[in-house]
Design an enzyme around this catalytic site. Sequence first.
Site, PDB file in Angstrom:
ATOM      1  N   CYS A 141      84.775  63.565  12.330  1.00 21.48           N
ATOM      2  CA  CYS A 141      85.261  64.038  13.627  1.00 21.48           C
ATOM      3  C   CYS A 141      85.199  62.930  14.670  1.00 21.48           C
ATOM      4  CB  CYS A 141      84.434  65.235  14.072  1.00 21.48           C
ATOM      5  SG  CYS A 141      84.901  65.813  15.708  1.00 21.48           S
ATOM      6  N   CYS A 144      84.092  64.055  18.161  1.00 18.21           N
ATOM      7  CA  CYS A 144      82.651  64.287  18.321  1.00 18.21           C
ATOM      8  C   CYS A 144      81.893  62.965  18.388  1.00 18.21           C
ATOM      9  CB  CYS A 144      82.076  65.062  17.142  1.00 18.21           C
ATOM     10  SG  CYS A 144      83.107  66.362  16.525  1.00 18.21           S
ATOM     11  N   ASP A 145      82.255  62.019  17.536  1.00 19.14           N
ATOM     12  CA  ASP A 145      81.400  60.854  17.321  1.00 19.14           C
ATOM     13  C   ASP A 145      81.994  59.523  17.777  1.00 19.14           C
ATOM     14  OD1 ASP A 145      79.570  62.585  16.121  1.00 19.14           O
ATOM     15  OD2 ASP A 145      80.608  62.447  14.206  1.00 19.14           O
TER      16      ASP A 145
END
Length: 323
Positions: A141, A144-145
């Site tokens: 992701c 997200c990261d």
Amino acid sequence: MKDDLTQNERVKVLIIGSGPAGYTAAIYAARAGLKPVLYTGPEPGGQLTITSEVENYPGYPAGITGPQMMIDFQKQAERFETDVRYGVVTAVDFSGWPHTVTVDEKTKISAESVIISTGASAKWLGLPDEARLNGAGVSACAVCDGFFFKGQDVVVVGAGDTAAEEASYLSKLVNKVYLVVRRDEMRASKIMQQRVLNASNIEILWNTETVSILGEHSVEGVEVINNQTGTKIILNVTGFFVAIGHKPNTAIFKNILNLDDSGYIITEPGSSKTNIMGVFATGDAQDRIYRQAVTAAGSGCMGALDAERFLAEKEMEVASFSH
Ligand code: NDP
């Protein structure tokens, strides 16, 4: 929202999952007075909570973030008194009626109808290094990261819309993206491919596959091989993003519901009906083709309408039996 402390409860509509399909089913079932109970599953809000901007959902001319959209879906469902509960459905028994659903391996609930909206999850390549370094440079992701890789070099694996989207997103944060594509063409839509090709810091490695991810405690490099020439090289990257598609979250329904070869729940054409009476499947758990928020929401609506009709027929059956 409340914790699940209820035992031996009987509900008319039990919804499993909290993505656009689940919440839309809840809105429709609640407005029909069916007092639905919705279990969020392990990832409340579903896949949209790991998406950045959603620009293709009608009604949001300026776009909206995935997480905000799911908060709005939940609020709308709760406004009509959907009982939204944190909890994971760990087993189902559809052998009799009402159906029995087990939550968090302990609480059993009787459900007159069940709407499955369990969605899908990211696929992994299956390399041992992937699991070993997950969360230490390996991710599925970018939204997200990606933040953690600002100014660094990263790999994205895949060639569909997800990979193109992840690569484009990362290219705005990181120094360089290597997009590792196993064939000599991408599956992604033309517009998404164009975005990738227009980014000056995305390099596409065609006919290339991952051999291993290097690093003891975090990603320190990725070894790739050109599957035409056999040439191996090491890419000096600190991030490894896998973007090769998704698999439906339907393991608990195996050998109970009819699933296709990839695990998607098979529904009757033009409806959300499964092979079990009173059990309906909606959203990505049954949709291998479209897999969009808006199609998931539409199919959640179908699930609620089908459940409503089923319950009305059941009620008539019971009434005529008792006369
Ligand atoms: P897809 O199934 O479309 O693509 C998966 C990609 O991963 C393929 O290119 C495939 O390669 C590659 N792949 C699969 N396994 C491996 C492997 N082991 N090693 C290397 N590469 C591998 O999945 P997506 O998640 O990209 O898209 C799913 C659906 O969601 C599509 O309908 C897409 O249009 C949609 N979507 C739309 C978005 C948007 O509109 N904003 C964003 C994201 C997804 P190969 O081509 O060789 O099979």
